[in-house]
Design a protein around this motif. Structure first.
Motif: not given
Length: 422
Positions: A282-294, A308-319
């Motif tokens: 928020q301080q840097t004006g960036r959107r954020l996806i937090c991946l954690t099963g908890f 928030w998402a419990a899981y997402a395949p990184l090879h599809l997300l990070l690019r």
């Protein structure tokens, strides 16, 4: 040509599962009989990959281990993992012997599984043992040594001093919490005690060692076990039809490429760092996806710029993302390198400090120990990370190296040939 039965053995979280699952799939695709041993929580995924499977750790025990916050402490992790595991070691040995069934077999093992493999081979010499190492710091060395746990090692420190450091680490921190249990098991089986050098004894159990990381990330060292097969990052992409969760896809399409923050699929004790990451975004004006099963590790009420998402395949997300904030697990490091995305590594324990050093040395990211990851410091480091155009260029240069590394199929071809060589 008939190849022996390959028994692929791993423990831990998804980062420990995926490389071995990828190798097991390649073996099976080449017509080799494969059985995979992995924790019960991963059973459905292994079976969905079409592999014969047996659980080697109950779901209850898996969560009992992860529930201990000391597992993620850089000074207490070994004690948390190895305390009271005598019966588990005996059970693992018995399972390996039963699955092998008195026939020739290759035990392809996660490093911490090498103890059970060595004990099984002592009873059944027809078994052959391969140790597959996920990260450079999994292999002990006095040469390419940048961290011992969280302690940085100066590049100018003489080899004699480095050897002394290892001796002190063994005597004070490693052997006292690991060897008593191992030696109780060995005594029960009528085997001599290991007097010192738990880590060296671990490496000595394998007839062949495999580096599941590229030489440009961790060059082979003269004091690593031999023979050693140089490999590359063994990335698992899952099923061909895999897709991002709908909520993640919608979030990506709704605005600028976000940051992604993940601190490990098994980490239940990282709330302070996740929450600092939310504030920093928020301080840097960036959107954020937090991946954690908890989910409980995140603030109850998230702003619309944070998903928030419990899981997402990184090879599809990070690019499709702007940067990656993570704990320094080797699988996450590798996915970040493949996606050519800048990384801010926040190491907690284990191999993570060394992995973070290598990310920074490659010029593709920055490192900040998790215990120092306040919102203010994360904000400053994010600004540094994102404002360096040369870093983005370097990310693409490094990503271009990965396709030239030995593939999982090439590693498997070598293992198959080795398995029928006397």
């Amino acid at each position: 040509m008939s190849f022996p039965h390959f028994i692929v053995c791993t423990g831990g979280t998804k980062g420990d599962l995926y490389p071995y699952l990828r190798l097991a799939q390649s073996l099976a695709a080449k017509g080799v009989r494969v059985t995979m041993l992995a924790p019960e929580v991963h059973g459905e995924q292994v079976k969905a990959a079409g592999l014969a499977y047996e659980p080697n750790l109950s779901e209850a025990r898996y969560h009992e281990v992860l529930d201990n916050p000391l597992l993620f402490d850089p000074h207490q992790g070994l004690k948390a993992l190895f305390s009271g595991t005598d019966q588990e070691l005996l059970d693992a040995r018995a399972q390996l012997l039963r699955v092998a069934g008195g026939q020739p077999a290759v035990l392809l093992c996660h490093p911490f599984y090498l103890f059970a493999a060595g004990l099984a081979r002592a009873a059944a010499p027809e078994l052959r043992v391969v140790g597959a190492y996920l990260a450079p710091s999994n292999l002990r060395t006095v040469h390419d040594l940048h961290f011992m746990g969280p302690m940085p090692i100066a590049h100018w420190l003489p080899l004699a001093a480095r050897r002394l450091l290892w001796q002190q680490a063994d005597a004070r921190f490693v052997d006292p919490v690991t060897l008593p249990g191992l030696n109780r098991v060995r005594a029960h089986l009528g085997l001599p005690a290991v007097e010192h050098g738990f880590l060296l004894h671990m490496q000595a159990q394998a007839e062949l060692s495999v580096a599941l990381f590229p030489s440009w990330f961790g060059p082979t060292q003269e004091d690593w076990p031999q023979p050693l097969l140089e490999g590359g990052f063994t990335l698992h992409d899952g099923a061909a039809h895999q897709a991002l969760p709908p909520a993640v896809e919608a979030f990506l399409q709704a605005g600028a490429p976000p940051l992604v923050m993940t601190l490990g699929t098994g980490h239940k004790h990282a709330a302070a760092v996740y929450q600092a990451g939310v504030v920093a975004a928020q301080q840097t004006g960036r959107r954020l996806i937090c991946l954690t099963g908890f989910r409980q590790q995140l603030p109850q009420d998230l702003p619309p710029t944070v998903l928030w998402a419990a899981y997402a395949p990184l090879h599809l997300l990070l690019r499709r993302c702007a940067a990656l904030l993570h704990h320094g697990g080797i699988g996450t490091v590798a996915e970040g390198l493949r996606a050519a995305v800048p990384q801010l590594v926040l190491p907690f324990a284990w191999d993570q400090f060394d992995n973070a050093f290598r990310v920074q040395a490659l010029g593709v990211g920055l490192s900040l120990p998790a215990k120092k990851a306040t919102a203010a410091r994360l904000s400053r480091e994010l600004v540094r990370l994102m404002q360096d155009a040369q870093r983005v260029t370097q990310c693409h240069r490094v990503a271009a190296l990965l396709p030239h590394d030995p593939s999982p199929d090439a590693i498997v071809d070598h293992l198959m040939q080795w398995s029928i060589t006397p």
